[in-house]
Design a protein around this motif. Structure first.
Motif, mmCIF file in Angstrom:
data_model
loop_
_atom_site.group_PDB
_atom_site.id
_atom_site.type_symbol
_atom_site.label_atom_id
_atom_site.label_comp_id
_atom_site.label_asym_id
_atom_site.label_seq_id
_atom_site.Cartn_x
_atom_site.Cartn_y
_atom_site.Cartn_z
ATOM 1 N N ASN A 26 0.864 -1.182 0.000
ATOM 2 C CA ASN A 26 0.000 0.000 0.000
ATOM 3 C C ASN A 26 0.899 1.230 0.000
ATOM 4 O O ASN A 26 1.765 1.370 0.856
ATOM 5 C CB ASN A 26 -0.920 -0.010 1.221
ATOM 6 C CG ASN A 26 -1.921 -1.140 1.126
ATOM 7 O OD1 ASN A 26 -2.792 -1.117 0.282
ATOM 8 N ND2 ASN A 26 -1.773 -2.144 1.964
ATOM 9 N N ALA A 28 1.254 5.363 0.050
ATOM 10 C CA ALA A 28 0.593 6.612 0.426
ATOM 11 C C ALA A 28 1.474 7.794 0.015
ATOM 12 O O ALA A 28 2.658 7.852 0.367
ATOM 13 C CB ALA A 28 0.345 6.661 1.931
ATOM 14 N N PRO A 36 -4.077 12.023 2.457
ATOM 15 C CA PRO A 36 -3.277 10.930 1.895
ATOM 16 C C PRO A 36 -3.968 10.342 0.668
ATOM 17 O O PRO A 36 -5.195 10.210 0.624
ATOM 18 C CB PRO A 36 -3.230 9.892 3.019
ATOM 19 C CG PRO A 36 -3.570 10.630 4.259
ATOM 20 C CD PRO A 36 -4.481 11.744 3.851
ATOM 21 N N HIS A 37 -3.178 10.033 -0.323
ATOM 22 C CA HIS A 37 -3.642 9.296 -1.506
ATOM 23 C C HIS A 37 -3.068 7.900 -1.341
ATOM 24 O O HIS A 37 -1.857 7.709 -1.367
ATOM 25 C CB HIS A 37 -3.121 9.976 -2.784
ATOM 26 C CG HIS A 37 -3.430 9.207 -4.030
ATOM 27 N ND1 HIS A 37 -4.692 9.124 -4.553
ATOM 28 C CD2 HIS A 37 -2.628 8.481 -4.847
ATOM 29 C CE1 HIS A 37 -4.664 8.390 -5.659
ATOM 30 N NE2 HIS A 37 -3.413 7.985 -5.853
ATOM 31 N N LEU A 38 -3.914 6.916 -1.120
ATOM 32 C CA LEU A 38 -3.489 5.576 -0.751
ATOM 33 C C LEU A 38 -3.949 4.580 -1.811
ATOM 34 O O LEU A 38 -5.142 4.531 -2.143
ATOM 35 C CB LEU A 38 -4.086 5.205 0.615
ATOM 36 C CG LEU A 38 -3.722 3.858 1.197
ATOM 37 C CD1 LEU A 38 -2.233 3.783 1.482
ATOM 38 C CD2 LEU A 38 -4.522 3.625 2.473
ATOM 39 N N LYS A 60 -0.342 9.322 -8.280
ATOM 40 C CA LYS A 60 0.867 9.094 -7.466
ATOM 41 C C LYS A 60 2.036 9.911 -7.994
ATOM 42 O O LYS A 60 2.773 10.522 -7.221
ATOM 43 C CB LYS A 60 1.241 7.603 -7.474
ATOM 44 C CG LYS A 60 0.265 6.702 -6.773
ATOM 45 C CD LYS A 60 0.608 5.244 -6.951
ATOM 46 C CE LYS A 60 0.401 4.703 -8.329
ATOM 47 N NZ LYS A 60 -0.887 4.853 -8.952
ATOM 48 N N THR A 71 5.003 6.868 2.022
ATOM 49 C CA THR A 71 4.970 5.806 3.024
ATOM 50 C C THR A 71 4.380 4.585 2.347
ATOM 51 O O THR A 71 3.398 4.686 1.602
ATOM 52 C CB THR A 71 4.125 6.203 4.247
ATOM 53 O OG1 THR A 71 4.710 7.356 4.859
ATOM 54 C CG2 THR A 71 4.062 5.080 5.265
ATOM 55 N N GLU A 87 6.475 -1.144 7.545
ATOM 56 C CA GLU A 87 6.171 0.201 7.067
ATOM 57 C C GLU A 87 7.491 0.850 6.650
ATOM 58 O O GLU A 87 8.462 0.850 7.411
ATOM 59 C CB GLU A 87 5.521 1.026 8.170
ATOM 60 C CG GLU A 87 5.231 2.450 7.751
ATOM 61 C CD GLU A 87 4.814 3.328 8.917
ATOM 62 O OE1 GLU A 87 3.864 4.102 8.738
ATOM 63 O OE2 GLU A 87 5.441 3.247 9.993
#
Length: 155
Positions: A26, A28, A36-38, A60, A71, A87
């Motif tokens: 995933n 972000a 956040p764009h996830l 993105k 992230t 992470e």
């Protein structure tokens, strides 16, 4: 007595093994509104660094051009006692070199679709995809991990 947090941290070797698995990452980035764009992405590696490819006009890429902070999260587990994750916090470096994009495309293709993804028959499809894509290498500044299986079912 060690803290619970330190008991569930992964070692560098465990991190490498975990990330080498065929999982979803995933990603972000910071969107235009600050939210956040996830998104979930298949990923691979370039020079040992986690990387993914995406359409050159994707949100993105737009986000990373404005703010390179990124992230990424790779996780698995079906119950609390089996949760594991890595992470990765850092910077997304956009790569526009066609040969490097192809290298990543082959890596991702083989990783998720098997050796046939690198066959001579598949090459034209990969090349067509690579012409529309960019690679993003994650330059990792910080890693946070957890592996609840290390607690033996207790918490």
């Amino acid at each position: 007595m060690p803290s619970r947090r330190s008991q569930i941290e992964m070692t560098p070797a465990e991190i490498d093994e975990f990330l080498a698995g065929r999982r979803v990452m995933n990603i972000a980035t910071n969107g235009p509104t600050g939210h956040p764009h996830l998104v979930a992405m298949w990923y691979g590696f370039l020079a040992g660094k986690p990387a993914f490819w995406t359409f050159a006009k994707s949100q993105k890429i737009v986000n990373l051009r404005r703010d390179p902070k990124i992230t990424a999260l790779v996780e698995d587990g079906e119950t609390y006692s089996t949760l594991r994750g890595v992470e990765l916090v850092g910077t997304g470096t956009i790569v526009d070199d066609f040969d490097t994009i192809m290298e990543l495309g082959v890596d991702v293709g083989v990783r998720y679709n098997g050796p046939a993804a690198a066959s001579p028959e598949a090459r034209p499809l990969l090349e067509a995809q690579a012409r529309k894509r960019l690679a993003v290498v994650i330059e990792v500044d910080k890693i946070v991990t957890w592996d609840h299986t290390k607690l033996g079912g207790t918490y």
